[in-house]
Design a protein around this motif. Structure first.
Motif, PDB file in Angstrom:
ATOM      1  N   LYS A 125       0.656  -1.288  -0.048  1.00 42.96           N
ATOM      2  CA  LYS A 125       0.003  -0.146  -0.034  1.00 42.96           C
ATOM      3  C   LYS A 125       1.003   1.191  -0.095  1.00 42.96           C
ATOM      4  CE  LYS A 125      -3.754  -2.223   2.476  1.00 42.96           C
ATOM      5  NZ  LYS A 125      -4.468  -2.393   3.765  1.00 42.96           N
ATOM      6  N   SER A 126       2.009   1.164   0.457  1.00 39.30           N
ATOM      7  CA  SER A 126       2.910   2.362   0.728  1.00 39.30           C
ATOM      8  C   SER A 126       3.781   2.749  -0.681  1.00 39.30           C
ATOM      9  CB  SER A 126       3.908   2.127   1.718  1.00 39.30           C
ATOM     10  OG  SER A 126       4.892   1.137   1.444  1.00 39.30           O
ATOM     11  N   MET A 127       3.400   1.841  -1.568  1.00 42.65           N
ATOM     12  CA  MET A 127       4.281   1.867  -3.066  1.00 42.65           C
ATOM     13  C   MET A 127       3.578   2.937  -3.980  1.00 42.65           C
ATOM     14  SD  MET A 127       6.344  -0.269  -2.753  1.00 42.65           S
ATOM     15  CE  MET A 127       6.618  -0.909  -1.502  1.00 42.65           C
ATOM     16  N   SER A 128       2.671   3.820  -3.269  1.00 39.65           N
ATOM     17  CA  SER A 128       2.311   5.127  -3.975  1.00 39.65           C
ATOM     18  C   SER A 128       3.051   6.052  -3.560  1.00 39.65           C
ATOM     19  CB  SER A 128       0.532   5.199  -3.573  1.00 39.65           C
ATOM     20  OG  SER A 128       0.386   5.460  -2.088  1.00 39.65           O
ATOM     21  N   ASP A 129       3.679   6.114  -2.497  1.00 41.57           N
ATOM     22  CA  ASP A 129       4.641   6.962  -2.160  1.00 41.57           C
ATOM     23  C   ASP A 129       6.188   7.007  -2.981  1.00 41.57           C
ATOM     24  OD1 ASP A 129       2.726   7.661  -0.234  1.00 41.57           O
ATOM     25  OD2 ASP A 129       3.815   6.610   1.279  1.00 41.57           O
ATOM     26  N   TYR A 130       6.227   6.206  -3.795  1.00 48.82           N
ATOM     27  CA  TYR A 130       7.319   6.062  -4.621  1.00 48.82           C
ATOM     28  C   TYR A 130       7.214   6.571  -6.130  1.00 48.82           C
ATOM     29  CZ  TYR A 130       9.409   3.165  -0.963  1.00 48.82           C
ATOM     30  OH  TYR A 130      10.141   2.829   0.320  1.00 48.82           O
ATOM     31  N   ALA A 131       8.215   7.098  -6.722  1.00 44.95           N
ATOM     32  CA  ALA A 131       8.308   7.841  -8.123  1.00 44.95           C
ATOM     33  C   ALA A 131       9.460   7.467  -8.632  1.00 44.95           C
ATOM     34  CB  ALA A 131       7.914   8.889  -8.054  1.00 44.95           C
ATOM     35  N   LEU A 132       9.529   7.514 -10.044  1.00 45.09           N
ATOM     36  CA  LEU A 132      10.728   7.309 -10.836  1.00 45.09           C
ATOM     37  C   LEU A 132      11.769   8.546 -10.492  1.00 45.09           C
ATOM     38  CD1 LEU A 132      12.290   5.338 -12.715  1.00 45.09           C
ATOM     39  CD2 LEU A 132      11.134   6.685 -14.694  1.00 45.09           C
ATOM     40  N   TYR A 133      12.742   8.297 -10.228  1.00 46.76           N
ATOM     41  CA  TYR A 133      13.762   9.096  -9.870  1.00 46.76           C
ATOM     42  C   TYR A 133      14.913   8.909 -10.857  1.00 46.76           C
ATOM     43  CZ  TYR A 133      17.563  11.651  -6.957  1.00 46.76           C
ATOM     44  OH  TYR A 133      18.542  12.651  -7.019  1.00 46.76           O
ATOM     45  N   GLU A 134      15.538  10.131 -11.518  1.00 49.12           N
ATOM     46  CA  GLU A 134      16.805  10.088 -12.285  1.00 49.12           C
ATOM     47  C   GLU A 134      17.867  10.830 -11.580  1.00 49.12           C
ATOM     48  OE1 GLU A 134      18.015  11.434 -16.544  1.00 49.12           O
ATOM     49  OE2 GLU A 134      16.036  10.918 -16.217  1.00 49.12           O
ATOM     50  N   ASP A 135      18.802  10.260 -11.327  1.00 46.83           N
ATOM     51  CA  ASP A 135      20.029  10.761 -10.792  1.00 46.83           C
ATOM     52  C   ASP A 135      20.713  11.964 -11.684  1.00 46.83           C
ATOM     53  OD1 ASP A 135      22.981  11.056 -10.027  1.00 46.83           O
ATOM     54  OD2 ASP A 135      22.189   9.954  -8.129  1.00 46.83           O
ATOM     55  N   PRO A 136      20.639  13.037 -11.049  1.00 47.76           N
ATOM     56  CA  PRO A 136      21.217  14.233 -11.979  1.00 47.76           C
ATOM     57  C   PRO A 136      22.538  14.033 -12.420  1.00 47.76           C
ATOM     58  CG  PRO A 136      21.046  14.772  -9.850  1.00 47.76           C
ATOM     59  CD  PRO A 136      20.447  13.500  -9.881  1.00 47.76           C
ATOM     60  N   VAL A 137      23.535  13.172 -11.858  1.00 45.51           N
ATOM     61  CA  VAL A 137      24.873  13.019 -12.128  1.00 45.51           C
ATOM     62  C   VAL A 137      24.868  11.875 -13.150  1.00 45.51           C
ATOM     63  CG1 VAL A 137      27.191  12.647 -11.271  1.00 45.51           C
ATOM     64  CG2 VAL A 137      25.675  14.244 -10.225  1.00 45.51           C
ATOM     65  N   THR A 138      24.614  10.620 -12.495  1.00 50.15           N
ATOM     66  CA  THR A 138      24.916   9.375 -13.342  1.00 50.15           C
ATOM     67  C   THR A 138      23.733   9.225 -14.178  1.00 50.15           C
ATOM     68  OG1 THR A 138      23.769   7.953 -11.767  1.00 50.15           O
ATOM     69  CG2 THR A 138      26.009   8.376 -11.531  1.00 50.15           C
ATOM     70  N   LYS A 139      22.649   9.828 -14.234  1.00 50.50           N
ATOM     71  CA  LYS A 139      21.413   9.505 -15.179  1.00 50.50           C
ATOM     72  C   LYS A 139      20.836   8.204 -14.985  1.00 50.50           C
ATOM     73  CE  LYS A 139      21.782  13.607 -17.157  1.00 50.50           C
ATOM     74  NZ  LYS A 139      21.065  14.743 -16.520  1.00 50.50           N
ATOM     75  N   GLU A 140      21.249   7.666 -13.824  1.00 50.95           N
ATOM     76  CA  GLU A 140      20.589   6.131 -13.503  1.00 50.95           C
ATOM     77  C   GLU A 140      19.038   6.469 -12.962  1.00 50.95           C
ATOM     78  OE1 GLU A 140      22.980   3.811 -10.908  1.00 50.95           O
ATOM     79  OE2 GLU A 140      24.525   3.794 -12.400  1.00 50.95           O
ATOM     80  N   LYS A 141      18.283   5.554 -13.615  1.00 48.65           N
ATOM     81  CA  LYS A 141      16.836   5.582 -13.237  1.00 48.65           C
ATOM     82  C   LYS A 141      16.487   4.559 -11.922  1.00 48.65           C
ATOM     83  CE  LYS A 141      15.262   7.561 -17.189  1.00 48.65           C
ATOM     84  NZ  LYS A 141      14.253   7.363 -18.297  1.00 48.65           N
ATOM     85  N   SER A 142      15.893   4.990 -10.894  1.00 49.09           N
ATOM     86  CA  SER A 142      15.334   4.122  -9.901  1.00 49.09           C
ATOM     87  C   SER A 142      14.348   4.768  -9.281  1.00 49.09           C
ATOM     88  CB  SER A 142      16.372   3.508  -8.624  1.00 49.09           C
ATOM     89  OG  SER A 142      16.786   4.759  -8.219  1.00 49.09           O
ATOM     90  N   TYR A 143      13.213   3.774  -8.493  1.00 49.30           N
ATOM     91  CA  TYR A 143      12.084   4.270  -7.976  1.00 49.30           C
ATOM     92  C   TYR A 143      12.568   4.697  -6.459  1.00 49.30           C
ATOM     93  CZ  TYR A 143       8.995   3.117 -11.618  1.00 49.30           C
ATOM     94  OH  TYR A 143       8.307   3.032 -12.943  1.00 49.30           O
ATOM     95  N   LYS A 144      12.360   5.920  -5.885  1.00 46.66           N
ATOM     96  CA  LYS A 144      12.534   6.260  -4.621  1.00 46.66           C
ATOM     97  C   LYS A 144      11.320   6.827  -3.841  1.00 46.66           C
ATOM     98  CE  LYS A 144      17.310   7.044  -5.572  1.00 46.66           C
ATOM     99  NZ  LYS A 144      18.455   6.891  -4.537  1.00 46.66           N
ATOM    100  N   ARG A 145      11.455   6.801  -2.766  1.00 50.46           N
ATOM    101  CA  ARG A 145      10.216   7.310  -2.032  1.00 50.46           C
ATOM    102  C   ARG A 145      10.289   9.141  -1.685  1.00 50.46           C
ATOM    103  NH1 ARG A 145       7.146   5.453   1.839  1.00 50.46           N
ATOM    104  NH2 ARG A 145       6.324   7.012   3.489  1.00 50.46           N
TER     105      ARG A 145
END
Length: 187
Positions: free
Chosen positions: A91-111
């Motif tokens: 249920k808490s997964m709605s608190d996560y969104a796709l995040y793109e690291d500004p330096v490495t440009k790697e993508k991951s979902y973060k809170r």
């Protein structure tokens, strides 16, 4: 060559090719992030449980001498409590969104949503990509898939109080974070 031999040949090709064409590839970023989020949310929930609370475990059958075989264990890491936490963790997964690291440009979902005791510590939203309810429902689906598939493994990992439960769960047990990009990140 007769037509029936060609038809049988096509059937054999179709039967042997079908498993390779219908197998879908899981989004590695999504599933690795969901796995990491499960570990993070479970660790947070365990840390919020009163360490003084205990629960009786064991059978409630009498021994021949009339005594009971039960013992008290801390509630926070008990199998019963972890099962309850796993039922609500997605249920808490709605608190996560796709995040793109500004330096490495790697993508991951973060809170992105702060918890009640964070003191209003908001992350920098300009690197988050909010794609509407589709992204949170995909994260929730990935979470539910992982929990359904690995419920027993998750419970056994978190009952043993492993320091590196997230790394063990996501890279060794589930295999969702096996690529080198995830090995060096926050696992």
């Amino acid at each position: 060559m007769s037509p029936w031999i060609k038809q049988i040949g096509f059937v054999f090709v179709a039967v042997f090719m079908l498993p390779y064409t219908t197998e879908s590839k899981k989004d590695e970023v999504l599933y690795c992030s969901a796995c990491m989020a499960i570990a993070e949310e479970l660790n947070y929930s365990i840390s919020q449980t009163d360490p003084k609370k205990t629960i009786h475990v064991g059978g409630f059958r009498l021994n021949p001498d009339g005594s009971l075989n039960d013992k008290k264990v801390p509630l926070a890491r008990s199998e019963t409590h972890l099962t309850e936490l796993l039922e609500a963790v997605c249920k808490s997964m709605s608190d996560y969104a796709l995040y793109e690291d500004p330096v490495t440009k790697e993508k991951s979902y973060k809170r992105f949503a702060p918890r009640g005791n964070d003191g209003g510590n908001f992350p920098d939203f300009k690197h988050f990509k909010f794609d509407g309810p589709e992204s949170s429902s995909a994260m929730k689906f990935a979470c539910e898939s992982i929990v359904e598939e690995l419920e027993d493994d998750i419970i056994s990992l978190f009952t043993s109080e492993t320091d590196h439960a997230a790394k063990k769960l996501c890279s060794e047990v589930s295999g969702h974070c096996k690529s080198s990009a995830f090995q060096h990140s926050e696992l």
